[in-house]
Design an enzyme around this catalytic site. Structure first.
Site, PDB file in Angstrom:
ATOM      1  N   ASN A  13     -59.540  11.055 -27.178  1.00  0.00           N
ATOM      2  CA  ASN A  13     -59.529   9.588 -27.224  1.00  0.00           C
ATOM      3  C   ASN A  13     -60.168   9.109 -25.928  1.00  0.00           C
ATOM      4  OD1 ASN A  13     -58.965   6.871 -27.257  1.00  0.00           O
ATOM      5  ND2 ASN A  13     -56.744   7.080 -27.068  1.00  0.00           N
ATOM      6  N   LYS A  15     -60.943   6.196 -25.095  1.00  0.00           N
ATOM      7  CA  LYS A  15     -60.544   4.835 -24.710  1.00  0.00           C
ATOM      8  C   LYS A  15     -61.800   4.046 -24.289  1.00  0.00           C
ATOM      9  CE  LYS A  15     -56.073   6.698 -23.629  1.00  0.00           C
ATOM     10  NZ  LYS A  15     -54.824   6.606 -22.920  1.00  0.00           N
ATOM     11  N   HIS A  99     -52.213   2.874 -31.630  1.00  0.00           N
ATOM     12  CA  HIS A  99     -52.056   3.444 -30.289  1.00  0.00           C
ATOM     13  C   HIS A  99     -51.180   2.514 -29.457  1.00  0.00           C
ATOM     14  CE1 HIS A  99     -52.968   4.817 -26.256  1.00  0.00           C
ATOM     15  NE2 HIS A  99     -53.366   5.953 -26.809  1.00  0.00           N
ATOM     16  N   GLU A 101     -51.384   1.497 -26.556  1.00  0.00           N
ATOM     17  CA  GLU A 101     -52.111   0.486 -25.774  1.00  0.00           C
ATOM     18  C   GLU A 101     -52.465  -0.705 -26.647  1.00  0.00           C
ATOM     19  OE1 GLU A 101     -55.097   3.135 -24.216  1.00  0.00           O
ATOM     20  OE2 GLU A 101     -53.534   4.120 -23.036  1.00  0.00           O
ATOM     21  N   GLU A 171     -46.856  10.264 -29.452  1.00  0.00           N
ATOM     22  CA  GLU A 171     -47.286   9.987 -28.084  1.00  0.00           C
ATOM     23  C   GLU A 171     -46.205   9.193 -27.347  1.00  0.00           C
ATOM     24  OE1 GLU A 171     -51.806  10.216 -27.589  1.00  0.00           O
ATOM     25  OE2 GLU A 171     -51.330   8.172 -28.111  1.00  0.00           O
ATOM     26  N   GLY A 177     -51.262   8.853 -19.865  1.00  0.00           N
ATOM     27  CA  GLY A 177     -52.032   8.508 -18.660  1.00  0.00           C
ATOM     28  C   GLY A 177     -51.226   8.571 -17.375  1.00  0.00           C
ATOM     29  N   SER A 217     -50.838  13.040 -21.604  1.00  0.00           N
ATOM     30  CA  SER A 217     -51.134  13.929 -20.474  1.00  0.00           C
ATOM     31  C   SER A 217     -51.260  15.394 -20.875  1.00  0.00           C
ATOM     32  CB  SER A 217     -50.090  13.755 -19.360  1.00  0.00           C
ATOM     33  OG  SER A 217     -50.108  12.421 -18.888  1.00  0.00           O
ATOM     34  N   GLY A 239     -57.319  11.355 -20.984  1.00  0.00           N
ATOM     35  CA  GLY A 239     -58.006  11.710 -19.735  1.00  0.00           C
ATOM     36  C   GLY A 239     -58.776  13.017 -19.786  1.00  0.00           C
TER      37      GLY A 239
HETATM   38  P1  PGA Z   1     -53.686  10.801 -21.903  1.00  0.00           P
HETATM   39  O1  PGA Z   1     -53.849   9.792 -23.123  1.00  0.00           O
HETATM   40  O2  PGA Z   1     -54.026  12.181 -22.414  1.00  0.00           O
HETATM   41  O3  PGA Z   1     -54.656  10.326 -20.856  1.00  0.00           O
HETATM   42  O4  PGA Z   1     -52.267  10.730 -21.446  1.00  0.00           O
HETATM   43  C1  PGA Z   1     -53.440  10.131 -24.410  1.00  0.00           C
HETATM   44  C2  PGA Z   1     -53.650   8.980 -25.348  1.00  0.00           C
HETATM   45  O5  PGA Z   1     -53.460   7.830 -24.935  1.00  0.00           O
HETATM   46  O6  PGA Z   1     -54.011   9.179 -26.503  1.00  0.00           O
END
Ligand code: PGA
Length: 259
Positions: A13, A15, A99, A101, A171, A177, A217, A239
């Site tokens: 992802n 983002k 998601h 976010e 998640e 993140g 993460s 990330g």
């Molecule tokens: P992250 O993000 O691996 O940076 O924690 C995962 C996601 O939001 O799908």
């Protein structure tokens, strides 16, 4: 993972990162790290403006192109939105829905998530349905009831025949993140519970064959342990999907080359 019954999926992802001009160099570098054959589907959910580049350059590396969001409407006066039909038309195969976010910054509630899942299925795109609890919910022991609610809401009205095109991603919000990964036990516990909810809703076979990913993460170091859990069928990676070497390590952590 349980490769006998279900597909392993490693989905990145991106983002709101990377330019369209970054796609080719990214894929070229990624290719140098990847084994010839893979035991997982490799998906990259990129910003809408990068989709065409990813479709073009990702093909040879067997990268399946995904989107990060979709409109819940068919078409019309929704400035800025992109419909499932438009995504399908250019070759998008997966799309993230719900998601955390988008739920947090765009007030995307469960009804909207459900409507988007339906539009994607109508247009032959696999929804990657994200669910997860906040730290506060975890601390108050509300994780399972929250997940239960989110899963049932997202799948409301979804037929059994459509369920097999769905992917679930667990998640935990506190792990996204933050560098704070859920332990493999925590990931397994919730992914196992999600499968139990699906079993209750649709029966044993569909529950056994649905892919449930972990996200939050996940990185080159912790991927193997998370993926070794019986109910964790892959990862949704933010990330670490921006760095070809790291993303390749996660793909390799899915194990045997038996594509
Ligand atoms: P992250 O993000 O691996 O940076 O924690 C995962 C996601 O939001 O799908």
């Amino acid at each position: 993972m349980n490769t006998k019954y279900r597909k392993t999926i490693i989905a990145g992802n991106w983002k709101m990162n990377m330019l369209a001009s970054d796609v080719k160099p990214f894929v070229d570098e990624l290719k140098t790290y990847l084994p010839k054959t893979r035991s997982c589907d490799t998906v990259l959910c990129v910003p809408a403006v990068n989709i065409c580049s990813m479709l073009k350059y990702g093909k040879e590396a067997k990268i399946i192109c995904g989107a990060q969001d979709v409109s819940e409407h068919d078409k019309g006066a929704y400035t800025g939105d992109i419909s499932a039909a438009q995504l399908n038309d250019i070759g998008v195969k997966y799309c993230i829905v719900g998601h955390s976010e988008r739920r947090a910054y765009y007030a995307e509630g469960d009804l909207k998530v459900n409507a988007k899942v339906k539009k994607l299925l109508e247009n032959k795109i696999h929804p990657i349905i994200c669910v997860g609890e906040s730290l506060e919910q975890r601390e108050k022991n509300l994780t399972m009831s929250h997940i239960n609610y989110q899963i049932r809401a997202a799948l409301s009205g979804i037929e059994l025949s459509e369920l097999r095109h769905c992917v679930i991603a667990y998640e935990p919000i506190w792990a996204i993140g933050t560098g704070k990964t859920a332990t493999s036990e925590q990931a397994q516990e919730v992914c196992c519970e999600i499968r139990a909810i699906i079993r209750e809703m649709y029966g044993a076979r569909p529950a056994r064959s649905i892919s449930i990913l972990y996200g939050g993460s996940m990185n080159a170091k912790n991927a193997a342990e998370l993926l070794a859990q019986p109910d964790v069928d892959g990862g949704l990676i933010g990330g670490a999907s921006l760095k070809p070497a790291d993303f390749a390590e996660i793909i390799k952590a899915t194990g045997a080359d038996n594509e």
